[in-house]
Scaffold this motif. Sequence first.
Motif, PDB file in Angstrom:
ATOM      1  N   ALA A 175       8.998   4.499   4.751  1.00 11.65           N
ATOM      2  CA  ALA A 175      10.334   4.899   4.301  1.00 11.65           C
ATOM      3  C   ALA A 175      10.753   6.205   4.967  1.00 11.65           C
ATOM      4  CB  ALA A 175      10.360   5.049   2.774  1.00 11.65           C
ATOM      5  N   LYS A 176       9.812   7.138   5.121  1.00  7.35           N
ATOM      6  CA  LYS A 176      10.115   8.405   5.793  1.00  7.35           C
ATOM      7  C   LYS A 176      10.447   8.179   7.262  1.00  7.35           C
ATOM      8  CE  LYS A 176       7.346  11.326   2.770  1.00  7.35           C
ATOM      9  NZ  LYS A 176       6.148  12.165   2.650  1.00  7.35           N
ATOM     10  N   LEU A 177       9.719   7.289   7.911  1.00 13.10           N
ATOM     11  CA  LEU A 177       9.995   6.989   9.321  1.00 13.10           C
ATOM     12  C   LEU A 177      11.377   6.372   9.489  1.00 13.10           C
ATOM     13  CD1 LEU A 177       6.545   5.506  10.376  1.00 13.10           C
ATOM     14  CD2 LEU A 177       7.534   7.661  11.169  1.00 13.10           C
ATOM     15  N   VAL A 194      12.392   0.083   2.755  1.00 16.27           N
ATOM     16  CA  VAL A 194      11.073  -0.319   2.297  1.00 16.27           C
ATOM     17  C   VAL A 194      11.160  -0.663   0.819  1.00 16.27           C
ATOM     18  CG1 VAL A 194       8.705   0.447   1.909  1.00 16.27           C
ATOM     19  CG2 VAL A 194       9.920   1.125   3.990  1.00 16.27           C
ATOM     20  N   VAL A 195      10.640  -1.828   0.460  1.00 15.25           N
ATOM     21  CA  VAL A 195      10.593  -2.236  -0.937  1.00 15.25           C
ATOM     22  C   VAL A 195       9.171  -1.983  -1.417  1.00 15.25           C
ATOM     23  CG1 VAL A 195      10.869  -4.148  -2.540  1.00 15.25           C
ATOM     24  CG2 VAL A 195      12.332  -3.999  -0.518  1.00 15.25           C
ATOM     25  N   LYS A 196       9.027  -1.078  -2.374  1.00 16.15           N
ATOM     26  CA  LYS A 196       7.703  -0.725  -2.872  1.00 16.15           C
ATOM     27  C   LYS A 196       7.236  -1.738  -3.906  1.00 16.15           C
ATOM     28  CE  LYS A 196       8.366   4.139  -2.065  1.00 16.15           C
ATOM     29  NZ  LYS A 196       8.479   5.470  -2.663  1.00 16.15           N
ATOM     30  N   SER A 222       0.832  -1.203   0.000  1.00 17.30           N
ATOM     31  CA  SER A 222       0.000   0.000   0.000  1.00 17.30           C
ATOM     32  C   SER A 222       0.869   1.258   0.000  1.00 17.30           C
ATOM     33  CB  SER A 222      -0.923   0.010   1.231  1.00 17.30           C
ATOM     34  OG  SER A 222      -0.210   0.415   2.387  1.00 17.30           O
ATOM     35  N   ALA A 223       0.221   2.397  -0.097  1.00 16.03           N
ATOM     36  CA  ALA A 223       0.923   3.684  -0.078  1.00 16.03           C
ATOM     37  C   ALA A 223       1.582   3.945   1.276  1.00 16.03           C
ATOM     38  CB  ALA A 223      -0.037   4.812  -0.430  1.00 16.03           C
ATOM     39  N   MET A 224       1.288   3.133   2.269  1.00 15.99           N
ATOM     40  CA  MET A 224       1.943   3.274   3.573  1.00 15.99           C
ATOM     41  C   MET A 224       3.450   3.047   3.426  1.00 15.99           C
ATOM     42  SD  MET A 224       1.705   4.108   6.697  1.00 15.99           S
ATOM     43  CE  MET A 224      -0.030   4.401   6.605  1.00 15.99           C
TER      44      MET A 224
END
Length: 117
Positions: free
Chosen positions: A87-89, A109-111, A80-82
């Motif tokens: 990634a920002k966290l 994070v792997v999108k 999801s977009a989470m």
Amino acid sequence: MEEEAKPPDPSSFGVYYARLAHQQNMLQDAVRTDTYRRAMVHNVQDFAGKIVLDVGAGSGILSFFAAMAGAGRIYACEASAMATMAAKLIASKKNASLAQYSLPPPPRVVKKREDKY
């Protein structure tokens, strides 16, 4: 007019889990979250130097716990977009202290890959 950006996973599942409110509800479940944290940080021998795959990472909280438990490398996968928020966290300067727990590179994070068929 510019085309509106589409979420990484436009299904109801992807939209639901991308909502901060849903992630907040799970994180505020203190019994659930602390049980995961204790299970991981009190079993360092199972995490120390290991590669961890966090599938359905959401906010990345379990990835953070894995880092605290000494995991060597952590892959946080979120469809999801989470994934963008996680990634920002992870990249936040406030989380720089995780470097003392995990070996480089830090958790990432792997999108989800968009299929082009």
